[in-house]
Design an enzyme around this catalytic site. Structure first.
Site, PDB file in Angstrom:
ATOM      1  N   HIS A  98     -75.014   6.124   4.699  1.00  0.00           N
ATOM      2  CA  HIS A  98     -75.513   5.801   3.352  1.00  0.00           C
ATOM      3  C   HIS A  98     -74.796   6.598   2.264  1.00  0.00           C
ATOM      4  CE1 HIS A  98     -78.853   3.030   3.961  1.00  0.00           C
ATOM      5  NE2 HIS A  98     -79.103   3.673   5.086  1.00  0.00           N
TER       6      HIS A  98
ATOM      7  N   SER B 123     -82.227   7.782   4.223  1.00  0.00           N
ATOM      8  CA  SER B 123     -82.301   6.439   3.644  1.00  0.00           C
ATOM      9  C   SER B 123     -83.637   6.106   2.988  1.00  0.00           C
ATOM     10  CB  SER B 123     -81.988   5.402   4.714  1.00  0.00           C
ATOM     11  OG  SER B 123     -82.969   5.438   5.715  1.00  0.00           O
TER      12      SER B 123
ATOM     13  N   LYS C  79     -72.098  -1.125   5.278  1.00  0.00           N
ATOM     14  CA  LYS C  79     -72.858  -0.883   4.039  1.00  0.00           C
ATOM     15  C   LYS C  79     -71.875  -0.903   2.857  1.00  0.00           C
ATOM     16  CE  LYS C  79     -76.294   1.875   6.568  1.00  0.00           C
ATOM     17  NZ  LYS C  79     -77.231   0.834   6.989  1.00  0.00           N
TER      18      LYS C  79
END
Ligand SMILES: Cc1ncc(COP(=O)(O)O)c(C=O)c1O
Length: 398
Positions: free
Chosen positions: A213, A185, A244
């Protein structure tokens, strides 16, 4: 007896230390839905470039409607863990939709990916086994590994020579699992899953990837690193988040081999001893994966937006870490500069965050820009223009 006044003093000192080191985290207050454009409590409207809202779905109307419908038909909360009376048809449907999306055999839901990672190792592995973990793995993986008695090995970030060295050492154990984030990240690099897979085959190891991610982002259709490296269905365990790309609310999951998921349902502590995710989240999640099956338009837009941003920023003279995701690290190297630049960008209506030690290594301070499919070209242009103006003002670019 320790009275609170003594402990209070201790806490006050700790807080003062954090503040004097410049590490105290203040929270900016948003008074609008999460999105490309947000309003903060000062009344200022800013363009948001620091959310994990990769597909721009945090304020998606269809998801909000699906959440409302699920509340109407299945209520507000579950008031139970899954195995007592906390499982609705919606939970089973969502688990099946996640398995279909990743091409895996079964899925188990958690309240968050933090819980999925915290509860994955201890039920599966013992002190006879080995976990070989990338040094930049997420905090929740590190905590999960700590809760497990398996022998621990660590390899330098994405360093395949080091991984091979650790795998040789881990031959001493019964079972081995290599654990990696799909996308790291802070830098935006992907784990070299093709090479990890080769080494896993050579040294008889399993693989776990945290796609938090990367899911929704990486690969042509956003199926993550297993899609990017043509390894769909080939790794034993994938963990991920609904917090996310996938609407950004809350919820996590572990998906993978059937027996692994089955055993986690029996023994994984954050699953057994924590409440079920609420119907609204499950209902919206089902809708979200339905949307993912129907079209790749959001992935296409996200990839085009990211390419555009990187190209223009590099042309302006910025040093961007090579990215294979939608995380663009604008390298500034100096901690104070990263903070000054973020503050000045906010004055220009661009909301980004500067990161410095200990979040990233010393002298590698940066501003992390996160691109979204929710950004329009005009948003990207405004961001690039502001970076260029402030970058020149602060002597970052010429
Ligand atoms: C790689 C990774 N794993 C796990 C998590 C935790 O996800 P959640 O917010 O669902 O607990 C995050 C979130 O920051 C993450 O980046």
């Amino acid at each position: 007896m320790i009275t609170y006044s003594k402990f209070q003093k201790h806490l006050q000192d700790e807080l003062a230390d954090i503040k004097s080191a410049g590490l105290y985290k203040n929270e900016r207050i948003i008074v609008s839905p999460q999105g490309a454009k947000i309003k903060v409590s000062s009344g200022q409207e800013v363009l948001n470039f620091c959310a994990n809202n990769y597909l721009g779905l945090s304020d998606n109307k269809e998801l909000i409607e699906a959440a409302k419908q699920a509340m109407d038909s299945r209520g507000f909360g579950m008031s139970s863990v899954r195995f007592i009376c906390g499982t609705q048809d919606l939970h089973k449907e969502l688990e099946a939709a996640i398995a279909k999306f990743f091409g895996t055999e079964d899925t188990i839901l958690y309240a968050a990916c933090f819980d999925a990672n915290g509860g994955v190792f201890e039920p599966l592995l013992t002190d006879q086994d080995a976990i070989i973990s990338d040094s930049l793995n997420h905090a929740s993986i590190i905590d999960g590994v700590r809760l497990c008695k398996a022998v621990r090995y660590r390899y330098a970030n994405a360093d395949m020579a080091d991984l091979e060295k650790q795998l040789k050492l881990a031959q001493a154990q019964r079972f081995r699992i290599i654990v990696t984030d799909g996308v790291f990240s802070m830098d935006g690099n992907v784990a070299p899953l093709d090479k990890i897979y080769e080494l896993a085959q050579k040294y008889d190891a399993m693989i776990m990837v945290d796609e938090s991610h990367s899911a929704g982002v990486v690969g042509k259709t956003g199926r993550g690193t297993t899609e990017l490296f043509n390894l769909k269905g080939q790794v034993e365990i994938i963990t991920g988040t609904l917090g996310k790309s996938f609407g950004g609310a809350i919820g996590g999951f572990t998906t993978g081999k059937k027996e692994i998921i089955d055993l986690l349902r029996q023994r994984s502590r954050p699953y057994l001893f924590s409440n079920s995710i609420p119907p609204a989240i499950a209902g919206a999640g089902i809708k979200m994966f339905e949307m993912m099956e129907q079209s790749n338009d959001l992935q296409d837009k996200l990839h085009a937006n990211t390419d555009y941003f990187v190209e223009k920023m590099e042309a302006a003279g910025f040093d961007i870490k090579p990215t294979q995701s939608s995380i663009c690290a604008v390298m500034l190297y100096d901690a104070k500069l990263s903070q000054d630049m973020a503050t000045k960008l906010l004055d220009e209506g661009i909301y980004v965050t500067g990161f410095y030690y200990p979040v990233v290594p010393k002298d590698l301070a940066r501003i992390r820009v996160q691109i979204s499919a929710g950004h329009e070209k005009e948003h990207l242009d405004k961001c690039i223009t502001a970076f260029t103006k402030i970058g020149k003002e602060l002597g970052v670019i010429k």
